[in-house]
Design an enzyme around this catalytic site. Structure first.
Site, PDB file in Angstrom:
ATOM      1  CD  GLU A  19      20.196   2.743  14.656  1.00  0.00           C
ATOM      2  OE1 GLU A  19      19.663   2.715  13.697  1.00  0.00           O
ATOM      3  OE2 GLU A  19      19.479   3.341  15.660  1.00  0.00           O
ATOM      4  NE  ARG A 103      27.560   7.860  18.719  1.00  0.00           N
ATOM      5  CZ  ARG A 103      26.881   7.436  18.065  1.00  0.00           C
ATOM      6  NH1 ARG A 103      26.051   7.096  16.895  1.00  0.00           N
ATOM      7  NH2 ARG A 103      25.425   6.785  18.531  1.00  0.00           N
ATOM      8  CG  ASN A 105      23.173   8.202  15.289  1.00  0.00           C
ATOM      9  OD1 ASN A 105      23.362   7.452  15.856  1.00  0.00           O
ATOM     10  ND2 ASN A 105      21.211   8.649  15.448  1.00  0.00           N
ATOM     11  CG  ASN A 152      18.123   8.561  14.254  1.00  0.00           C
ATOM     12  OD1 ASN A 152      18.501   7.493  13.190  1.00  0.00           O
ATOM     13  ND2 ASN A 152      18.204   8.206  15.760  1.00  0.00           N
ATOM     14  CG  ASP A 202      16.354   5.308  16.556  1.00  0.00           C
ATOM     15  OD1 ASP A 202      17.263   4.722  15.767  1.00  0.00           O
ATOM     16  OD2 ASP A 202      17.249   4.868  17.981  1.00  0.00           O
TER      17      ASP A 202
END
Length: 294
Positions: A19, A103, A105, A152, A202
């Protein structure tokens, strides 16, 4: 945009969740993370010169800083990392450390010089308890958007006036008016609602002509939308799970896309690798975190 993209695997790393690719124009290299393994990677644009650092506290996303260091989001904190010495130089902020079910991201440095980073709910019931935050160099943390499952898709228009943001589990993409002087956002607008078949949104990037490129992680596609939310083109991806595009190179026309390795993938699968192609349009410029006084 009547063109096809042909992707090649430039780094066959079989990352668990590759990522956050970001192009460093000073070093002419690519940085990215493997969230699943808590690793930060660096590589030349050819795939050579690969270096990796593993962090006990995780590596969720990364951005560039004015000092030459990197701003790195770990599980529940934001730190400055020095890739020359391989050490964490400073902890900047703690975010949702009291919540074991979330968490950090996706995150990027904005035109305002702050680090924008969101959280995600990791539990199986996927509640809307995550948020998007703005982190200043002095450690100030502002909650900007709430009621999110998986924050995201952060990206800014090339003129810095629009912020794009998605919820991968919404699954939707929004746009906001953005003030680069203050970091204030306003006039929220829902651009598009997606699904598994069309590609849950995403990570993302923008180009200089105003389009928004979104990795459709559930559908094996890279979706390109206009600034108004019209689907301009869907590009098929070589593996089922692309995670984030990034424009790189001196002309910002080298397009990298990270991917994740799904459970049960075959031994010869290139999923989890880093892919590259040439784009006919340049990407928007990358911003740097204002850390020079730290």
């Amino acid at each position: 945009m009547s063109f096809d993209l042909t992707f090649e695997c430039v780094l066959d790393l079989r990352c668990a969740v590759a990522e956050s690719p970001v192009y460093d124009d000073r070093r002419n290299c690519l940085f990215f993370v493997d969230i699943g393994k808590g690793v930060l990677h660096r590589a030349d644009l050819t795939g050579a010169g690969h270096v990796a650092w593993t962090f006990e506290h995780g590596a969720c996303c990364v951005g560039l800083a004015q000092s030459g260091r990197l701003v790195l989001a770990q599980r529940d904190r934001v730190v400055l990392f020095d890739p020359e010495s391989g050490t964490i130089a400073k902890e900047i902020a703690s975010i949702e450390a009291e919540r074991p079910d979330t968490r950090l991201n996706d995150g990027k440095v904005g035109p305002d010089g702050a680090f924008w980073v969101g959280t995600m709910h990791e539990a199986a019931d996927r509640q809307r308890v995550a948020s998007l935050y703005r982190v200043s160099a002095d450690g100030t943390v502002e909650r900007k958007v709430g009621d999110v499952i998986c924050s995201n898709g952060l990206a800014w228009s090339a003129d810095d006036s629009v912020l794009f943001h998605s919820d991968s589990r919404g699954p939707w993409i929004d746009r906001w008016q953005f003030d680069p002087a203050t970091g204030e956002i306003s006039a929220r607008r829902r651009l598009v609602v997606l699904d598994e078949a069309s590609g849950r949104p995403d990570g993302a990037a923008t180009d200089v002509e105003g389009r928004y490129w979104s990795a459709g992680v559930s559908a094996g596609v890279l979706n390109c939308f206009s600034a108004e939310g019209e689907l301009v083109r869907t590009h098929r991806f070589p593996v089922p799970t692309p995670t984030m595009p990034c424009f790189a190179g001196p002309d910002r026309k080298t397009l990298f896309v990270t991917s994740l390795l799904p459970a049960g993938a075959s031994e010869d699968s290139r999923a989890g690798g880093i892919f590259v192609t040439r784009s006919p349009v340049a990407g928007a410029a990358v911003h740097r975190f204002e850390d020079r006084r730290l």
